[in-house]
Design a protein around this motif. Structure first.
Motif, PDB file in Angstrom:
ATOM      1  N   MET A  79      48.266  17.976  21.007  1.00  0.00           N
ATOM      2  CA  MET A  79      47.149  17.211  20.432  1.00  0.00           C
ATOM      3  C   MET A  79      47.636  16.187  19.582  1.00  0.00           C
ATOM      4  SD  MET A  79      44.814  18.590  21.962  1.00  0.00           S
ATOM      5  CE  MET A  79      43.404  17.903  21.204  1.00  0.00           C
ATOM      6  N   SER A  80      48.538  16.044  19.308  1.00  0.00           N
ATOM      7  CA  SER A  80      49.238  14.632  18.796  1.00  0.00           C
ATOM      8  C   SER A  80      49.532  13.477  20.051  1.00  0.00           C
ATOM      9  CB  SER A  80      50.715  14.887  18.070  1.00  0.00           C
ATOM     10  OG  SER A  80      51.569  14.999  19.200  1.00  0.00           O
ATOM     11  N   ARG A  81      49.331  13.946  20.966  1.00  0.00           N
ATOM     12  CA  ARG A  81      49.508  12.832  22.322  1.00  0.00           C
ATOM     13  C   ARG A  81      48.442  13.507  23.289  1.00  0.00           C
ATOM     14  NH1 ARG A  81      54.536  13.919  21.516  1.00  0.00           N
ATOM     15  NH2 ARG A  81      54.825  15.062  23.529  1.00  0.00           N
ATOM     16  N   PRO A  82      47.130  13.275  22.776  1.00  0.00           N
ATOM     17  CA  PRO A  82      46.151  14.168  23.617  1.00  0.00           C
ATOM     18  C   PRO A  82      45.607  13.314  24.890  1.00  0.00           C
ATOM     19  CG  PRO A  82      44.932  12.859  21.750  1.00  0.00           C
ATOM     20  CD  PRO A  82      46.534  12.787  21.782  1.00  0.00           C
ATOM     21  N   SER A  83      45.905  12.039  24.927  1.00  0.00           N
ATOM     22  CA  SER A  83      45.518  11.460  26.402  1.00  0.00           C
ATOM     23  C   SER A  83      45.650  11.853  27.600  1.00  0.00           C
ATOM     24  CB  SER A  83      46.316  10.039  26.297  1.00  0.00           C
ATOM     25  OG  SER A  83      47.472   9.938  26.401  1.00  0.00           O
ATOM     26  N   ARG A  84      46.784  12.529  27.877  1.00  0.00           N
ATOM     27  CA  ARG A  84      47.010  13.359  28.996  1.00  0.00           C
ATOM     28  C   ARG A  84      47.744  14.791  28.819  1.00  0.00           C
ATOM     29  NH1 ARG A  84      50.926   9.805  32.805  1.00  0.00           N
ATOM     30  NH2 ARG A  84      50.680  11.411  34.075  1.00  0.00           N
ATOM     31  N   PRO A  85      47.324  15.798  29.923  1.00  0.00           N
ATOM     32  CA  PRO A  85      47.780  17.307  29.441  1.00  0.00           C
ATOM     33  C   PRO A  85      49.471  16.945  29.723  1.00  0.00           C
ATOM     34  CG  PRO A  85      46.082  17.074  31.152  1.00  0.00           C
ATOM     35  CD  PRO A  85      46.419  15.789  30.733  1.00  0.00           C
ATOM     36  N   LEU A  86      50.239  18.012  28.846  1.00  0.00           N
ATOM     37  CA  LEU A  86      51.399  18.119  28.880  1.00  0.00           C
ATOM     38  C   LEU A  86      51.807  18.652  30.200  1.00  0.00           C
ATOM     39  CD1 LEU A  86      52.528  20.189  25.351  1.00  0.00           C
ATOM     40  CD2 LEU A  86      53.300  17.657  26.288  1.00  0.00           C
ATOM     41  N   GLU A  87      50.930  19.618  30.727  1.00  0.00           N
ATOM     42  CA  GLU A  87      51.303  20.322  32.090  1.00  0.00           C
ATOM     43  C   GLU A  87      50.315  20.952  32.667  1.00  0.00           C
ATOM     44  OE1 GLU A  87      54.299  23.902  33.747  1.00  0.00           O
ATOM     45  OE2 GLU A  87      53.650  23.860  31.723  1.00  0.00           O
ATOM     46  N   THR A  88      50.041  21.062  33.807  1.00  0.00           N
ATOM     47  CA  THR A  88      49.255  21.764  34.649  1.00  0.00           C
ATOM     48  C   THR A  88      49.704  22.505  35.724  1.00  0.00           C
ATOM     49  OG1 THR A  88      47.606  19.990  34.454  1.00  0.00           O
ATOM     50  CG2 THR A  88      47.208  21.520  36.221  1.00  0.00           C
ATOM     51  N   ARG A  89      49.553  23.943  35.774  1.00  0.00           N
ATOM     52  CA  ARG A  89      50.113  24.676  36.748  1.00  0.00           C
ATOM     53  C   ARG A  89      49.151  25.722  37.168  1.00  0.00           C
ATOM     54  NH1 ARG A  89      54.732  28.517  33.551  1.00  0.00           N
ATOM     55  NH2 ARG A  89      54.963  26.764  32.198  1.00  0.00           N
ATOM     56  N   THR A  90      49.167  26.126  38.537  1.00  0.00           N
ATOM     57  CA  THR A  90      48.237  27.053  39.251  1.00  0.00           C
ATOM     58  C   THR A  90      48.742  28.377  38.653  1.00  0.00           C
ATOM     59  OG1 THR A  90      48.072  25.621  40.852  1.00  0.00           O
ATOM     60  CG2 THR A  90      47.438  28.031  41.241  1.00  0.00           C
ATOM     61  N   LEU A  91      47.539  29.080  38.147  1.00  0.00           N
ATOM     62  CA  LEU A  91      47.701  30.520  37.344  1.00  0.00           C
ATOM     63  C   LEU A  91      47.191  31.692  38.220  1.00  0.00           C
ATOM     64  CD1 LEU A  91      49.599  31.099  34.961  1.00  0.00           C
ATOM     65  CD2 LEU A  91      47.901  31.276  33.644  1.00  0.00           C
ATOM     66  N   HIS A  92      45.718  31.542  38.497  1.00  0.00           N
ATOM     67  CA  HIS A  92      44.939  32.480  39.112  1.00  0.00           C
ATOM     68  C   HIS A  92      44.108  31.759  40.008  1.00  0.00           C
ATOM     69  CE1 HIS A  92      45.825  35.433  35.689  1.00  0.00           C
ATOM     70  NE2 HIS A  92      45.606  34.354  34.947  1.00  0.00           N
ATOM     71  N   ILE A  93      44.563  31.960  41.364  1.00  0.00           N
ATOM     72  CA  ILE A  93      43.953  30.879  42.321  1.00  0.00           C
ATOM     73  C   ILE A  93      42.449  30.784  42.572  1.00  0.00           C
ATOM     74  CG2 ILE A  93      46.298  30.663  43.523  1.00  0.00           C
ATOM     75  CD1 ILE A  93      44.966  33.135  45.617  1.00  0.00           C
ATOM     76  N   GLU A  94      41.916  31.955  42.238  1.00  0.00           N
ATOM     77  CA  GLU A  94      40.409  32.226  42.322  1.00  0.00           C
ATOM     78  C   GLU A  94      39.546  32.072  40.928  1.00  0.00           C
ATOM     79  OE1 GLU A  94      39.041  35.563  44.551  1.00  0.00           O
ATOM     80  OE2 GLU A  94      40.301  34.870  46.548  1.00  0.00           O
TER      81      GLU A  94
END
Length: 322
Positions: A235-250
């Protein structure tokens, strides 16, 4: 997922009815207290663990009192005023029910047992949370509002933030007074300053539906699950996410940060109600388990143990993250 990849629970507790919701107290001074919702009954109990050389060897469950609740339970929140180490004892917690009402329970576990009803939401209340001082309760609902309730005073709603979709989660900053996180189903996560009654910032998951969100032990770390993707921000650099990963496909059902490790996240999602423990610093899941009929997810405040409601059982997993 192959059965061989699933970790069996470390401990199990059986109950007479389906577990609908469960919440461990998140405070150090009341960490052994747990609230378990079963139908129209609320069980307040202590759960202690026998530990030796960092190994948890046994679980000790002690039911303290049963409270009546008129409808299905949607959410539980413990007040920081709760303590069993003072005289008289103080037991204080809130329950959000399927009748759109919130009930505030107060008990000394002896002769005084009372509850008050907080009314004002026009649809299902999805999450509730006490501020760190126990002065306010925040609630979010399918009625597109976040409401703030004056728990110390008249138990009335004194502030409302309008939302653009259903409110999914609400939680307070552990250190900065009056800072509130509100997550919406449409993927927007807001930060509010309750003192100034203003929005501070917001982030967008960029995908819908957002099903669950949480604020981590590190107050700059926020995460959510939207369309099965675990998305984290600094949240100190909120313009873009740190990471996105698939966790639960549905899609994910619930996700919570560990209260004692800023990088550990527990989540349950579809298909098959799979429990995953994820370390944000590593790729593979630390642990995978399974629940039957989902009935809530909660971490112990101090020990790396997570519990989940599974039909008529509470299942406990010890997380080894070395």
């Amino acid at each position: 997922m192959e059965e061989a990849l699933l970790t069996p629970p470390t401990f199990k507790l059986n109950f007479p009815k389906q577990v609908q919701c469960v919440e461990w107290s998140p405070y150090e001074w009341s960490q052994n207290l747990i609230c378990i919702a079963l139908g129209q009954e609320i069980f307040i109990a202590t759960i202690k663990f026998q530990e030796e050389d960092d190994v948890v060897e046994d679980i000790i469950y002690n039911l303290l009192r049963t409270f009546h609740h008129e409808t299905r339970v949607h959410a539980i929140a413990w007040s920081p005023k709760t303590s069993l180490s003072i005289v008289p004892k103080i037991l204080s917690f809130c329950i959000a029910g399927a009748d759109f009402k919130i009930r505030l329970y107060n008990s000394d576990l002896n002769e005084s047992h009372e509850f008050e009803v907080l009314e004002g939401h026009k649809d299902y209340v999805n999450d509730i949370s006490f501020d760190p001082e126990g002065k306010y309760l925040a609630s979010v609902s399918d009625d597109h509002t976040c409401k703030l309730w004056a728990i110390n005073e008249n138990k009335k709603c004194f502030l409302m933030f309008p939302l653009t979709s259903a409110g999914v989660n609400v939680c307070w900053h552990a250190e900065e007074e009056g800072k509130l996180l509100v997550a919406e189903k449409n993927g927007i996560i807001h930060m509010y300053n309750v003192t100034s009654e203003r929005a501070i910032m917001s982030v967008d998951a960029g995908t819908i539906p957002l099903s669950t969100a949480d604020w981590g032990l590190n107050p700059l770390k926020v995460a959510c699950i939207a369309s099965g993707e675990l998305i984290t921000w600094d949240m100190s650099r909120p313009s873009r996410p740190l990471e996105t990963r698939t966790l639960h496909i549905e899609g994910g059902t619930i996700m919570k940060f560990s209260p004692s490790n800023e990088n550990l996240v527990a989540s349950i999602g579809r298909p098959d109600n799979i429990l995953k423990i994820t370390n944000l610093k590593t790729k593979p899941s630390v642990l995978c388990g399974r629940v039957q009929l989902f009935g809530g997810l909660s971490w112990h405040q101090r020990i790396q143990i997570v519990c989940a409601g599974s039909d008529r059982q509470l299942l406990f997993w010890k997380v080894n993250n070395k």
